[in-house]
Write a protein that holds these residues in place. Structure first.
Motif, PDB file in Angstrom:
ATOM      1  N   LEU A 166       0.906   7.531  14.846  1.00  0.00           N
ATOM      2  CA  LEU A 166       0.726   8.382  13.674  1.00  0.00           C
ATOM      3  C   LEU A 166      -0.504   7.988  12.868  1.00  0.00           C
ATOM      4  CD1 LEU A 166       4.450   8.463  12.468  1.00  0.00           C
ATOM      5  CD2 LEU A 166       3.255  10.170  13.837  1.00  0.00           C
ATOM      6  N   ALA A 167      -1.469   7.354  13.517  1.00  0.00           N
ATOM      7  CA  ALA A 167      -2.655   6.874  12.804  1.00  0.00           C
ATOM      8  C   ALA A 167      -3.403   8.009  12.105  1.00  0.00           C
ATOM      9  CB  ALA A 167      -3.579   6.159  13.788  1.00  0.00           C
ATOM     10  N   ALA A 168      -3.453   9.186  12.734  1.00  0.00           N
ATOM     11  CA  ALA A 168      -4.178  10.310  12.142  1.00  0.00           C
ATOM     12  C   ALA A 168      -3.519  10.803  10.858  1.00  0.00           C
ATOM     13  CB  ALA A 168      -4.275  11.457  13.151  1.00  0.00           C
ATOM     14  N   PHE A 169      -2.226  10.517  10.700  1.00  0.00           N
ATOM     15  CA  PHE A 169      -1.476  11.010   9.539  1.00  0.00           C
ATOM     16  C   PHE A 169      -1.262   9.928   8.481  1.00  0.00           C
ATOM     17  CE2 PHE A 169      -0.294  13.377  13.285  1.00  0.00           C
ATOM     18  CZ  PHE A 169      -0.292  14.693  12.873  1.00  0.00           C
ATOM     19  N   ARG A 170      -1.773   8.733   8.725  1.00  0.00           N
ATOM     20  CA  ARG A 170      -1.456   7.591   7.865  1.00  0.00           C
ATOM     21  C   ARG A 170      -1.862   7.853   6.416  1.00  0.00           C
ATOM     22  NH1 ARG A 170      -3.520   2.625   6.071  1.00  0.00           N
ATOM     23  NH2 ARG A 170      -1.928   0.982   6.010  1.00  0.00           N
ATOM     24  N   HIS A 171      -3.057   8.367   6.205  1.00  0.00           N
ATOM     25  CA  HIS A 171      -3.531   8.611   4.837  1.00  0.00           C
ATOM     26  C   HIS A 171      -2.613   9.605   4.119  1.00  0.00           C
ATOM     27  CE1 HIS A 171      -6.310   9.213   1.493  1.00  0.00           C
ATOM     28  NE2 HIS A 171      -6.210  10.519   1.686  1.00  0.00           N
ATOM     29  N   VAL A 172      -2.225  10.664   4.814  1.00  0.00           N
ATOM     30  CA  VAL A 172      -1.362  11.685   4.209  1.00  0.00           C
ATOM     31  C   VAL A 172      -0.002  11.108   3.873  1.00  0.00           C
ATOM     32  CG1 VAL A 172      -0.320  13.963   4.527  1.00  0.00           C
ATOM     33  CG2 VAL A 172      -2.565  13.455   5.514  1.00  0.00           C
ATOM     34  N   PHE A 173       0.565  10.363   4.816  1.00  0.00           N
ATOM     35  CA  PHE A 173       1.910   9.822   4.613  1.00  0.00           C
ATOM     36  C   PHE A 173       1.934   8.776   3.506  1.00  0.00           C
ATOM     37  CE2 PHE A 173       3.140  10.865   9.279  1.00  0.00           C
ATOM     38  CZ  PHE A 173       3.186  12.209   8.934  1.00  0.00           C
ATOM     39  N   LEU A 174       0.868   7.986   3.396  1.00  0.00           N
ATOM     40  CA  LEU A 174       0.803   7.009   2.314  1.00  0.00           C
ATOM     41  C   LEU A 174       0.754   7.714   0.954  1.00  0.00           C
ATOM     42  CD1 LEU A 174      -1.662   4.293   3.698  1.00  0.00           C
ATOM     43  CD2 LEU A 174       0.788   4.051   3.267  1.00  0.00           C
ATOM     44  N   GLY A 175       0.034   8.832   0.891  1.00  0.00           N
ATOM     45  CA  GLY A 175       0.002   9.602  -0.343  1.00  0.00           C
ATOM     46  C   GLY A 175       1.368  10.153  -0.703  1.00  0.00           C
ATOM     47  N   ALA A 176       2.112  10.613   0.311  1.00  0.00           N
ATOM     48  CA  ALA A 176       3.461  11.138   0.073  1.00  0.00           C
ATOM     49  C   ALA A 176       4.387  10.033  -0.419  1.00  0.00           C
ATOM     50  CB  ALA A 176       4.002  11.770   1.344  1.00  0.00           C
ATOM     51  N   VAL A 177       4.267   8.852   0.169  1.00  0.00           N
ATOM     52  CA  VAL A 177       5.090   7.726  -0.259  1.00  0.00           C
ATOM     53  C   VAL A 177       4.778   7.363  -1.708  1.00  0.00           C
ATOM     54  CG1 VAL A 177       5.509   5.257   0.114  1.00  0.00           C
ATOM     55  CG2 VAL A 177       5.413   6.810   2.074  1.00  0.00           C
ATOM     56  N   ALA A 178       3.492   7.438  -2.081  1.00  0.00           N
ATOM     57  CA  ALA A 178       3.115   7.144  -3.464  1.00  0.00           C
ATOM     58  C   ALA A 178       3.711   8.153  -4.437  1.00  0.00           C
ATOM     59  CB  ALA A 178       1.592   7.129  -3.596  1.00  0.00           C
ATOM     60  N   GLU A 179       3.989   9.375  -3.972  1.00  0.00           N
ATOM     61  CA  GLU A 179       4.575  10.414  -4.816  1.00  0.00           C
ATOM     62  C   GLU A 179       6.100  10.356  -4.844  1.00  0.00           C
ATOM     63  OE1 GLU A 179       3.429  12.735  -6.904  1.00  0.00           O
ATOM     64  OE2 GLU A 179       1.461  11.796  -6.706  1.00  0.00           O
ATOM     65  N   GLY A 180       6.694   9.384  -4.161  1.00  0.00           N
ATOM     66  CA  GLY A 180       8.140   9.225  -4.229  1.00  0.00           C
ATOM     67  C   GLY A 180       8.891   9.572  -2.963  1.00  0.00           C
ATOM     68  N   TYR A 181       8.188  10.061  -1.930  1.00  0.00           N
ATOM     69  CA  TYR A 181       8.854  10.348  -0.669  1.00  0.00           C
ATOM     70  C   TYR A 181       9.115   9.053   0.093  1.00  0.00           C
ATOM     71  CZ  TYR A 181       7.928  15.373  -1.017  1.00  0.00           C
ATOM     72  OH  TYR A 181       7.911  16.688  -1.408  1.00  0.00           O
ATOM     73  N   ARG A 182      10.176   9.069   0.850  1.00  0.00           N
ATOM     74  CA  ARG A 182      10.460   7.959   1.766  1.00  0.00           C
ATOM     75  C   ARG A 182      10.586   8.513   3.171  1.00  0.00           C
ATOM     76  NH1 ARG A 182      15.611   5.277  -0.849  1.00  0.00           N
ATOM     77  NH2 ARG A 182      15.934   7.443  -1.525  1.00  0.00           N
ATOM     78  N   MET A 183      10.158   7.733   4.123  1.00  0.00           N
ATOM     79  CA  MET A 183      10.129   8.195   5.503  1.00  0.00           C
ATOM     80  C   MET A 183      11.313   7.636   6.267  1.00  0.00           C
ATOM     81  SD  MET A 183       7.006   7.763   8.230  1.00  0.00           S
ATOM     82  CE  MET A 183       7.121   8.417   9.888  1.00  0.00           C
ATOM     83  N   ASN A 184      12.008   8.523   6.970  1.00  0.00           N
ATOM     84  CA  ASN A 184      13.112   8.098   7.820  1.00  0.00           C
ATOM     85  C   ASN A 184      12.539   7.523   9.116  1.00  0.00           C
ATOM     86  OD1 ASN A 184      15.428   7.862   9.429  1.00  0.00           O
ATOM     87  ND2 ASN A 184      16.389   9.627   8.472  1.00  0.00           N
ATOM     88  N   GLU A 185      12.920   6.308   9.419  1.00  0.00           N
ATOM     89  CA  GLU A 185      12.372   5.662  10.612  1.00  0.00           C
ATOM     90  C   GLU A 185      12.810   6.343  11.898  1.00  0.00           C
ATOM     91  OE1 GLU A 185      13.426   1.576  10.520  1.00  0.00           O
ATOM     92  OE2 GLU A 185      12.052   1.067   8.891  1.00  0.00           O
ATOM     93  N   GLU A 186      13.949   7.007  11.868  1.00  0.00           N
ATOM     94  CA  GLU A 186      14.448   7.680  13.064  1.00  0.00           C
ATOM     95  C   GLU A 186      13.931   9.114  13.106  1.00  0.00           C
ATOM     96  OE1 GLU A 186      16.170   6.591  15.566  1.00  0.00           O
ATOM     97  OE2 GLU A 186      16.627   4.568  14.817  1.00  0.00           O
ATOM     98  N   PRO A 187      13.144   9.471  14.128  1.00  0.00           N
ATOM     99  CA  PRO A 187      12.694  10.871  14.251  1.00  0.00           C
ATOM    100  C   PRO A 187      13.889  11.809  14.370  1.00  0.00           C
ATOM    101  CG  PRO A 187      11.421   9.425  15.692  1.00  0.00           C
ATOM    102  CD  PRO A 187      12.560   8.606  15.165  1.00  0.00           C
ATOM    103  N   ALA A 188      13.691  13.045  13.939  1.00  0.00           N
ATOM    104  CA  ALA A 188      14.775  14.030  13.909  1.00  0.00           C
ATOM    105  C   ALA A 188      14.976  14.659  15.279  1.00  0.00           C
ATOM    106  CB  ALA A 188      14.464  15.112  12.885  1.00  0.00           C
TER     107      ALA A 188
END
Length: 241
Positions: A166-188
């Motif tokens: 997910l290296a291409a999405f790292r910047h986006v996901f870090l921004g989402a985490v900073a806004e209060g989102y949390r990522m589920n480690e298990e893919p859906a």
């Protein structure tokens, strides 16, 4: 105020029949109208003693009227929350996507509403339909799950923001985490979805989120930034392959 809020919550728990609630409301309204008429009549007659009695009656009856209104109409508050939920999913989210991603050539997203859940398909003009971004929202009053179905991305058994896949999405996901989102480690892996494997992000919203337009607007606009970042990252990931 705290005691009043607790009393209103307790009243909403009462499962009174419609006729009983309507009768109580009617009686209180009659008392309030009687007190108002008495006040105006005493003002016309300049009767200070009667005016004082009318004011005392209204002082007591008005708060009672508010409590009764909470009792009567609070019984159907869940219907209003369902309407607001459907409005956010079917109207507010697509509008925010159109406003924020329109400059990228994004078309109006296709929406499939399923109760408090919605599936979206977002396409960019002039691109292969297979490159459309599909994502889902599950809005549970004040908790939201966002699932991105990333076609062509090989997801590990456990996914994280720092996963190499997910290296291409790292910047986006870090921004989402900073806004209060949390990522589920298990893919859906949803049995009722044809999109394959997805990444789930979840966050807790304000308890009165649905009741405040500014909070709803902030949420959908912030979500549109999130989606725009995922679209751009997904495009870069495809070009890199």
């Amino acid at each position: 105020m705290a005691a009043s809020n607790e009393l209103i919550r307790w009243l909403r728990l009462l499962a009174l029949p419609v006729w009983a609630r309507a009768t109580i409301l009617l009686l209180v309204v009659i008392v309030v109208l009687g007190g108002t008429a008495l006040l105006f009549g005493s003002a016309l007659r300049r009767d200070a003693e009667q005016a004082s009695s009318a004011i005392a009656l209204l002082t007591v009856s008005m708060p009672v009227l508010l409590l009764v209104v909470a009792l009567v109409f609070g019984q159907n508050s869940d219907s209003r929350l369902r309407q607001l939920t459907a409005g956010v999913l079917s109207r507010d989210v697509p509008r925010a996507m159109r406003e924020n991603l329109g400059a990228m050539g994004a078309q109006d997203p296709e929406v499939r509403l399923r109760g408090c859940c919605a599936d979206y398909t977002l396409r960019l003009s002039g691109t292969d339909p297979a490159e459309a971004l599909r994502f889902s929202l599950e809005l549970n009053v004040f908790k939201v799950n966002v699932c991105f179905w990333l076609d062509g991305v090989s997801l590990p058994g456990k996914a994280g923001v720092d996963s190499a896949e997910l290296a291409a999405f790292r910047h986006v996901f870090l921004g989402a985490v900073a806004e209060g989102y949390r990522m589920n480690e298990e893919p859906a892996h949803y049995a009722d979805s044809n999109h394959g494997i997805g990444l789930i992000f979840f966050r807790t919203l304000a308890p009165d989120f649905l009741l405040h337009p500014e909070q709803r607007l902030y949420f959908v606009q912030d979500l549109s930034f999130f989606v725009r970042g995922v679209v751009e990252a997904q495009r870069r990931a495809r070009l890199a392959r």
